[in-house]
Each structure stands twice: as structure tokens, then as C-alpha cells.
Scaffold this active site. Structure first.
Site, PDB file in Angstrom:
ATOM      1  N   ASP A 175     -31.699  13.792 -22.798  1.00 19.84           N
ATOM      2  CA  ASP A 175     -30.335  14.753 -22.798  1.00 19.84           C
ATOM      3  C   ASP A 175     -30.128  15.053 -24.391  1.00 19.84           C
ATOM      4  OD1 ASP A 175     -28.273  16.485 -22.187  1.00 19.84           O
ATOM      5  OD2 ASP A 175     -28.060  15.242 -20.179  1.00 19.84           O
ATOM      6  N   GLY A 192     -33.081  14.812 -27.235  1.00 19.29           N
ATOM      7  CA  GLY A 192     -34.020  16.021 -27.572  1.00 19.29           C
ATOM      8  C   GLY A 192     -33.754  17.143 -26.346  1.00 19.29           C
ATOM      9  N   PHE A 239     -35.013  19.837 -23.746  1.00 19.34           N
ATOM     10  CA  PHE A 239     -36.009  20.151 -22.813  1.00 19.34           C
ATOM     11  C   PHE A 239     -36.607  21.635 -22.826  1.00 19.34           C
ATOM     12  CE2 PHE A 239     -32.069  20.562 -19.877  1.00 19.34           C
ATOM     13  CZ  PHE A 239     -31.677  21.618 -20.142  1.00 19.34           C
ATOM     14  N   HIS A 268     -29.582  25.124 -12.324  1.00 17.97           N
ATOM     15  CA  HIS A 268     -28.531  26.174 -12.269  1.00 17.97           C
ATOM     16  C   HIS A 268     -27.676  26.532 -13.063  1.00 17.97           C
ATOM     17  CE1 HIS A 268     -24.964  23.357 -10.899  1.00 17.97           C
ATOM     18  NE2 HIS A 268     -25.401  22.964 -11.843  1.00 17.97           N
TER      19      HIS A 268
END
Length: 351
Positions: A214, A237, A239, A257
């Protein structure tokens, strides 16, 4: 002390047209109830009242360092919704609803009460109309993205993390119980917050290890006691850049979402690049029912929260998830219902 039973609200004795009017009137003023719930949650009122006993308003006000008359007025208003009981002589006790605000109640609503009307979210909803012409309400309110706002307001970010870790729909336990993780050596939770889902899974499957991936501000807030004696590791990090390889199962739990389709494709392709041919992807999200007569109210409200926070981010139908997966190099294997409004979508790298 005996409290009279609370009467149902709204009154079912009214003729249907009048009952509809009363119900709609209460819905229009729902923000007032939400704000009062935030107030009593911030003060920790539910925890201060004995589970099966009572306190006087004066005792509560003293404990909370607030004015007794103001405390009484708030509690009376909430009691009219069967949240707390307030007697005519100023004694306060619990109802089944107010017990749900206690922090020691399983699937407590305490953190949710603090989150939904938090300053950042509250301001964004005030600008909801800009979404109708392509704007992003949160950015219109705060001149920054939702995630930048949370980085700059760590107090609200930690309330968000706590709410997600204690989400009242029991999602973490439902995921751990609804899927067989026994064959996984390493499970990677991408955008996994403080690791609440992984802790549930690893408690149930003791041979597995976990990795939370995360943002740096989220990772640095993870407490040592949350790593299960080293079974969970954490790595910071983005994504959008890359995710760590080597896992057997990659999870995106209530991540997609938060993003529009273009961003979702980017995230999924980043995951695909890190995965071995035999690894699996698990997406945990609510699946939107196109017909609101058949769907769940909470799902449509979360969909609107995504609009308020991120503009084009949203809940998606099964067909929309399938399309995103196919475009990013995955095959949708199955949709797994779990004991939660969410579902698990299992996918594999396409051949």
C-alpha cells in the site's frame, strides 16, 4: 429503572400517503442524524454507558467534558430513533441500536459513525452536483484528490483505516471463510490497508504468509502487533508502477471501485505483469445489480460515495468486471458469494 419500549419509527398507524410523506421527510433530514451519530461516537458515549445499566445525563456530560443540557438534547433526538433510551428524569441507557456503537461490539458501527461525516467526506458531498457535468466533488471541495487529502490529514486517514478494518458488513471474516486459501504459500493484499483481511485469512489458514502492499503513509501506520509475529510483511509502493511478485494469490479487496475504468485497467495490468502463470487474482467488491428493485440499498449508496470521492469511480456489474479482466489479460473463473454484501471474483492469467 424501567424504560418504556420505544415506538417504531416512522409510525405505521398513519395512512399510506401520510406515512410516505413522513418517511421522505426523515430521509431528507438524514444528514442531521448522521452528524449527531458522529458527535456521540467522537465523545465515546456508547462505551461510557454500561451495557445493561444506566448513567444520568449529568454523569455522561461530566465524563465527556460537555454541557449537560446540550448532551440531553442530542441524546433525546437520537432516542427518538431508538438510538439510546432517555427517561423523563434524565437517565440514559442502551437500546439494541446504541449498543452497536460500542467499540467492543462485534462488527461495531462506532468507526462508521466517525467516518461517514468526517470533514473530507462531508465537504465532498456538499459539492456532489459537479459530478453531473464530469467534475470530481472531492476535488471541487478541497482542491486535491481524495488520497492526497488523506495523506495531508492523517487523523482522518486513520479513522478511514479503522473503519475499513471494522467494516460493519463483516467482510474480512466473510472473505476468510468464503474461500479456500489452504494451497497458498504467500498471499499478497494489494491496497490492503492495515492488513485486516490478511489477519483474518492467516488466522484461519496457519501455514500461509501475507504481504500488505500500500501507500507509504498507510504502511508506516501498521502497528507491530498487527503483523502476526512476522507472518505478515509490509511493503510501500504504488500499484500503478509495479507490485511485488512471487505470490500465489493476489488480492484487490475494495480497491477497484475507487478508480475509473482506465485506472482499473492499469492496476490490473500491473498485477498481471507480476503474476506467474499459475497465480490467481481475487477481487473483493460489491457487484452492482442493474435493477435497483432487486439490489441492495447499501451498494447504491457506496456507488454514490465513489462518485463523491472520485467522480467516475463506481461499483460495477458482473459484466463490467468481466470486461475489465478480459481487457487486462485475465479470464474470469467464477464469482463466489460470501456472507457479506460483497462477492469474490476469482480470475487467472489468460492463456
Amino acid at each position: 429503572m424501567t424504560f418504556p419500549p420505544a415506538s417504531p419509527l416512522p409510525s405505521t398507524a398513519l395512512p399510506t400517503p401520510d406515512r410516505d410523506r413522513e418517511e421522505l421527510d426523515l430521509l431528507l433530514r438524514g444528514f442531521q442524524v448522521s452528524r449527531m451519530l458522529r458527535l456521540v461516537a467522537d465523545l465515546g458515549v456508547a462505551d461510557k454507558i454500561p451495557t445493561d445499566g444506566h448513567l444520568t445525563v449529568q454523569e455522561l456530560a461530566t465524563t465527556c467534558a460537555v454541557l449537560p443540557e446540550q448532551m440531553l438534547r442530542v441524546l433525546r433526538a437520537l432516542a427518538s430513533f431508538q438510538i439510546f433510551q432517555v427517561s423523563a428524569d434524565g437517565k440514559v441507557a442502551h437500546t439494541p441500536r446504541s449498543r452497536l456503537l460500542r467499540t467492543d461490539t462485534p462488527n461495531s458501527l462506532h468507526q462508521a459513525a466517525r467516518f461517514w461525516t468526517g470533514r473530507g467526506s462531508w465537504g465532498a458531498w456538499g459539492m456532489l452536483d459537479v459530478a453531473m457535468t464530469g467534475g470530481i466533488p472531492h476535488e471541487a471541495a478541497w482542491d486535491m484528490s481524495r488520497f492526497d487529502y488523506l495523506r495531508q490529514h492523517p487523523d482522518e486517514a486513520r479513522i478511514f483505516d479503522a473503519m475499513m478494518a471494522n467494516y460493519p458488513d463483516n467482510r474480512h471474516a466473510a472473505i476468510a471463510e468464503g474461500y479456500d486459501f489452504s494451497g497458498a504459500g504467500l498471499i499478497e493484499d494489494i491496497g490492503g490497508g492495515n492488513g485486516a483481511t490478511l489477519r483474518r485469512i492467516l488466522t484461519r489458514f496457519p501455514t500461509a504468509r501475507g504481504l500488505v502492499f500500500d501507500r507509504e503513509d498507510v504502511i508506516t501506520a501498521i502497528l507491530p502487533q498487527d503483523t502476526m509475529q512476522g507472518r505478515i510483511s509490509a511493503q510501500a509502493g504504488s500499484f500503478f508502477d509495479a507490485v511485488p511478485g512471487g505470490a500465489d494469490i493476489y488480492m484487490l479487496i475494495f480497491v477497484l471501485h475507487n478508480w475509473d475504468d482506465e485506472a482499473c485497467l492499469h492496476i490490473l495490468r500491473t498485477c498481471r505483469a507480476a503474476m506467474s502463470p499459475h497465480a490467481l487474482l481475487l477481487i473483493g467488491d460489491q457487484i452492482l445489480e442493474p435493477d435497483p428493485a432487486l439490489g441492495q440499498v447499501a451498494t447504491y449508496l457506496v456507488d454514490m460515495q465513489m462518485m463523491a470521492m472520485f467522480g467516475c469511480a463506481r461499483e460495477r456489474t458482473e459484466a463490467e468486471f468481466r470486461s475489465l479482466l478480459e481487457q487486462s489479460g485475465f479470464s474470469l473463473l467464477r464469482v463466489i458469494p460470501i456472507a457479506s454484501p460483497a462477492s469474490l471474483i476469482e480470475a487467472a492469467p489468460a492463456a
